[in-house]
Design a protein around this motif. Structure first.
Motif, PDB file in Angstrom:
ATOM      1  N   ASN A  29      20.189   6.951  -9.260  1.00 52.53           N
ATOM      2  CA  ASN A  29      19.609   6.910 -10.793  1.00 52.53           C
ATOM      3  C   ASN A  29      18.152   6.093 -10.477  1.00 52.53           C
ATOM      4  OD1 ASN A  29      20.236   4.073 -10.198  1.00 52.53           O
ATOM      5  ND2 ASN A  29      22.159   4.098 -11.515  1.00 52.53           N
ATOM      6  N   SER A  30      17.849   5.591 -11.331  1.00 55.48           N
ATOM      7  CA  SER A  30      16.308   4.702 -11.272  1.00 55.48           C
ATOM      8  C   SER A  30      16.425   3.547 -10.490  1.00 55.48           C
ATOM      9  CB  SER A  30      15.696   4.445 -12.629  1.00 55.48           C
ATOM     10  OG  SER A  30      16.658   3.805 -13.419  1.00 55.48           O
ATOM     11  N   ARG A  60      16.169  -0.116  -5.404  1.00 51.83           N
ATOM     12  CA  ARG A  60      14.941  -0.450  -5.797  1.00 51.83           C
ATOM     13  C   ARG A  60      14.867  -1.838  -6.200  1.00 51.83           C
ATOM     14  NH1 ARG A  60      11.895   3.775  -9.864  1.00 51.83           N
ATOM     15  NH2 ARG A  60      10.341   3.968  -7.984  1.00 51.83           N
ATOM     16  N   LYS A  63       8.599  -1.656  -8.738  1.00 47.26           N
ATOM     17  CA  LYS A  63       8.309  -0.424  -8.877  1.00 47.26           C
ATOM     18  C   LYS A  63       7.711   0.319  -7.749  1.00 47.26           C
ATOM     19  CE  LYS A  63       4.729   1.923 -11.741  1.00 47.26           C
ATOM     20  NZ  LYS A  63       3.541   1.829 -12.534  1.00 47.26           N
TER      21      LYS A  63
END
Length: 124
Positions: A29-30, A60, A63
């Motif tokens: 996912n992000s 993550r 950014k």
């Protein structure tokens, strides 16, 4: 979910050939990702070879920055093999490129040595 299957044909020496069938599945996912795969060598002579299992994660943290680990675990007829490797590092990335900076180490050492690992990729 991303799934990949590949077949690789290799000539080990003048008298020995084998194929490697490899599959990997990635859930991502992000924020985080997880990959698991297996490579199964298939010998023409039908002799058994060690299987290679891969496990990788990515988290993550900003950014353009992720923490990563990739692990290659080998099992043969005697069980866990001492040829297994692990990497720990960071991935710096933009829209079209990425750079991995990591340390790679074998599992079979009490105080393992660490070796630098660099990987660059560009998406066309």
């Amino acid at each position: 979910v991303i799934a990949t299957v590949a077949i690789h044909y290799t000539r080990v020496n003048l008298d020995e050939y084998y194929s490697l069938i490899y599959g990997v599945v990635t859930l991502q996912n992000s924020i985080a990702g997880f990959s698991a795969g297996v490579a199964v060598p298939v010998s023409i002579e039908n002799e058994e070879r060690a299987r290679i299992y891969t496990i990788g994660t990515e988290l993550r943290i900003s950014k353009h920055l992720s923490l990563i680990t990739e692990n290659w675990l080998t099992w043969d007829s005697d069980g866990f093999s001492d040829v297994s490797l692990s990497t720990y590092g960071i991935r710096i990335f933009g829209k079209r490129f990425g750079l991995d900076l990591a340390l790679i180490t074998p599992y079979d050492q009490e105080v393992p040595p660490y070796f630098p690992y660099f990987d660059f990729f560009y998406n066309f």
